[in-house]
Design a protein around this motif. Structure first.
Motif, short mmCIF file in Angstrom:
data_model
loop_
_atom_site.label_atom_id
_atom_site.label_comp_id
_atom_site.label_asym_id
_atom_site.label_seq_id
_atom_site.Cartn_x
_atom_site.Cartn_y
_atom_site.Cartn_z
N UNK A 159 41.29 168.47 41.95
CA UNK A 159 41.14 168.09 40.61
C UNK A 159 40.42 166.86 40.50
N UNK A 160 41.21 165.66 41.34
CA UNK A 160 40.58 164.36 41.35
C UNK A 160 39.31 164.39 41.85
N UNK A 161 39.04 165.17 42.91
CA UNK A 161 37.63 165.00 43.65
C UNK A 161 36.66 165.75 42.58
N UNK A 162 37.09 166.53 41.88
CA UNK A 162 36.37 167.44 41.12
C UNK A 162 35.71 166.53 39.88
N UNK A 163 36.56 165.63 39.29
CA UNK A 163 36.32 164.77 38.35
C UNK A 163 35.48 163.90 38.95
N UNK A 164 35.68 163.15 40.04
CA UNK A 164 35.10 162.11 40.81
C UNK A 164 33.35 162.51 40.89
N UNK A 165 33.31 164.12 41.27
CA UNK A 165 31.93 164.18 41.70
C UNK A 165 31.21 165.30 40.43
N UNK A 166 31.63 164.83 39.22
CA UNK A 166 31.32 165.76 38.22
C UNK A 166 29.41 165.37 37.98
#
Length: 253
Positions: A159-166
């Motif tokens: 989830x953190x990675x997904x937000x960072x790579x929006x």
């Protein structure tokens, strides 16, 4: 997760675009077999005994697989009741549905979510659009997969990675959030869509075997400014704390 943008509102200089904006927003684990080996008597007797002992020992070891610690939390709260009415009034003024819109799920005790959005019309000063989403994911301990906490840890990282790579996000900043769950991370970024500049505040929290993700964002229309980065981070953090508390409360009943 980022579904907040309403359709492109109209221009600020004419009343008709306001009507179009309102219309569009109304639509925004193997058994072990022991085999006895036959041997002749006399000197072969010791071999038979050794073989039986070895087989019994091997069977015991194979049948006792390590047990997994049970998951701490057994259920999730009602997603739309996890955020207090006061927070909705403050962070999503003029919410279209103050009770929130429940997300679809086939297993509400493993997956749950709720969304609020609202357009606060300030007249000649423009309109303020805000969108808030709270998402829960719960994991049980499972042989071959791991403990609930370990599975939640993996989801937290995703989830953190997904937000960072929006996609198309600008000014992405990540920071830890202390005193919230077992671990928490805040991500903020800017995103331009539907010809408007949005500010996003995302807070992802792991509390034991549950992951809570809050997405709070907003923009300004018809002359109004988008919120400041600290505003969206505050809104996401405050509501994430409420959601984490709701998880504990639901499991103490």
């Amino acid at each position: 997760m980022h579904r907040s943008a309403p359709a492109t509102p109209g221009k600020a200089h004419a009343p008709a675009p306001r009507i179009r904006l309102a219309r569009v927003l109304a639509c925004a684990a193997v058994p072990v077999m022991l085999v006895a080996v036959g041997c002749s008597s006399d000197s072969g007797g010791d071999k038979k005994s050794d073989s039986a002992s070895s087989s019994a020992s091997g069977g015991k070891q194979a049948s006792s697989s390590p047990s997994l610690a049970p998951a701490k939390f057994k259920k999730l709260p009602e997603a739309c009741q996890s955020i207090g009415a006061g927070s909705i009034d403050k962070y999503v003024p003029k919410a279209k549905t103050k009770a929130g819109e429940v997300g679809k799920t086939s297993d509400p005790q493993s997956r749950a979510s709720c969304t609020w959005n609202g357009l606060d019309d300030k007249g000649v000063q423009g309109s303020l659009y805000r969108w808030l989403d709270v998402d829960f994911k719960r994991y049980d301990s499972a042989q071959g997969l791991g403990t609930g906490d370990a599975l939640a840890q993996k989801q937290f990282e995703r989830a953190v990675s997904a937000a960072q790579s929006t996609a198309d996000a600008k000014n992405v900043k990540t920071s830890p959030v202390s005193g919230l769950g077992d671990q928490a991370t805040a991500i903020t970024f800017d995103l331009k869509k539907t010809d408007a500049d949005f500010k996003y505040g995302v807070v992802v929290v792991r509390t034991a075997n549950v992951v809570v993700a809050v997405d709070y964002n907003g923009t300004g229309y018809q002359g109004a400014d988008a919120p400041q980065t600290n505003e969206v981070q505050e809104g996401a953090t405050v509501t994430a704390k409420e959601a984490v508390t709701a998880v504990a409360t639901a499991n103490n009943k």
